[in-house]
Design an enzyme around this catalytic site. Structure first.
Site, short mmCIF file in Angstrom:
data_model
loop_
_atom_site.label_atom_id
_atom_site.label_comp_id
_atom_site.label_asym_id
_atom_site.label_seq_id
_atom_site.Cartn_x
_atom_site.Cartn_y
_atom_site.Cartn_z
N ARG A 1 -5.63 -8.18 -9.43
CA ARG A 1 -6.75 -8.89 -10.06
C ARG A 1 -7.02 -8.24 -11.41
NH1 ARG A 1 -8.58 -13.44 -8.40
NH2 ARG A 1 -10.79 -13.01 -8.67
N LEU A 2 -7.21 -9.09 -12.41
CA LEU A 2 -7.63 -8.58 -13.71
C LEU A 2 -9.12 -8.33 -13.63
CD1 LEU A 2 -6.10 -8.17 -16.38
CD2 LEU A 2 -6.88 -10.45 -17.08
N ASN B 1 -5.02 3.03 -12.83
CA ASN B 1 -4.03 2.08 -12.31
C ASN B 1 -2.63 2.65 -12.48
OD1 ASN B 1 -3.01 -0.45 -11.33
ND2 ASN B 1 -2.52 -1.03 -13.43
N HIS C 1 1.31 1.29 -13.12
CA HIS C 1 2.08 0.10 -13.48
C HIS C 1 3.57 0.48 -13.51
CE1 HIS C 1 2.83 -3.80 -15.22
NE2 HIS C 1 3.66 -3.23 -16.05
N GLY D 1 0.77 -1.25 0.00
CA GLY D 1 0.00 0.00 0.00
C GLY D 1 0.80 1.29 0.00
N SER D 2 2.01 1.27 -0.54
CA SER D 2 2.77 2.53 -0.53
C SER D 2 2.18 3.55 -1.51
CB SER D 2 4.26 2.29 -0.81
OG SER D 2 4.48 1.97 -2.16
C1 GRF Z 1 3.58 -0.94 -7.46
O1 GRF Z 1 4.85 -1.16 -8.00
C2 GRF Z 1 2.57 -0.66 -8.54
O2 GRF Z 1 3.11 -0.03 -9.65
C3 GRF Z 1 2.13 -2.06 -8.93
O3 GRF Z 1 2.09 -2.77 -7.72
C4 GRF Z 1 3.00 -2.19 -6.80
C5 GRF Z 1 2.23 -1.87 -5.57
O4 GRF Z 1 3.05 -1.36 -4.55
N1 GRF Z 1 0.85 -2.02 -9.63
P1 GRF Z 1 2.40 -0.69 -3.29
O5 GRF Z 1 1.48 -1.73 -2.67
O6 GRF Z 1 1.64 0.51 -3.75
O7 GRF Z 1 3.53 -0.35 -2.39
#
Ligand code: GRF
Length: 201
Positions: free
Chosen positions: A92-93, A108, A110, A14-15
């Site tokens: 989840r897709l 989202n 990525h 959850g960062s």
């Molecule tokens: C991040 O690298 C994000 O880009 C990807 O999943 C990771 C989640 O990290 N979709 P966090 O849980 O937000 O720390």
């Protein structure tokens, strides 16, 4: 005007959720986090949300058909009356029915410069490939794997990195800047989607 209500969907630490929360707190994002929802019971991100006093829900998907799980999630999102969904490490897709329920209102992040390295472990894929530049992408979500229209991207140098972990750390720093910035733009500016493009006026 009423403030948009956000739901954060996460599966892990959850960062990125915390980065969004900081931006909401400081007023950089003019919205409220109405719900933090996870498909994983013990997701550390849920504990962080609880500690911040935010409403949280855990809806484990294990042993459930995708359609049934999505139906339950949609029900909870409707109850919470949310306008936007922010995926923050939600593993989840999403099916077409779910995506259409919040068309162009699901965002989202990525950890690569899409369309390079979609799917899991994008940073590991990029490291193995030997790229000199990677980065992160904020995109609107469609029912493909990391295929929706791109909102913003930030490039990160991969020069000199010696492990996938080191590359991930560099990219994560950029993620924490890019996600709040992109969401703030989507919520405050006028924009439209034309084909694959998100066009800000
Ligand atoms: C991040 O690298 C994000 O880009 C990807 O999943 C990771 C989640 O990290 N979709 P966090 O849980 O937000 O720390």
């Amino acid at each position: 005007m009423t403030r948009p209500r956000l739901a954060i969907l996460l599966s892990g630490r959850g960062s990125n959720f915390l980065a969004l929360h900081r931006a909401v707190d400081s007023g950089d994002i003019e919205a409220d986090i109405a719900l933090v929802l996870s498909n994983i019971d013990g997701a550390p991100g849920l504990d962080k949300a609880r500690d911040l006093g935010l409403p949280v829900r855990s809806l484990p998907h294990r042993g459930m058909k995708r359609a049934k799980h999505e139906e339950l999630v949609l029900e909870v999102l409707r109850e919470a009356d949310v306008d936007w969904l922010c995926l923050a490490g939600y593993l989840r897709l999403l099916g077409p029915g779910f995506v259409n329920a919040y068309r162009h209102r699901i965002v989202n992040i990525h950890p690569s410069l899409l369309p390079a390295f979609p799917g899991l472990d994008a940073q590991g894929q990029a490291f193995e490939y030997g790229v000199k530049v990677s980065g992160c992408t904020v995109h609107l979500v469609d029912d493909g794997m990391d295929t929706g229209p791109i909102v913003m991207q930030e490039a990160v140098s991969a020069d000199g990195v010696t492990s996938a972990g080191e590359l991930s750390a560099r990219i994560l720093e950029a993620e924490h800047r890019l996600y709040p910035a992109a969401l703030a733009r989507l919520l405050s500016e006028s924009w439209r989607v034309e084909g694959r493009r998100v066009l800000f006026d």
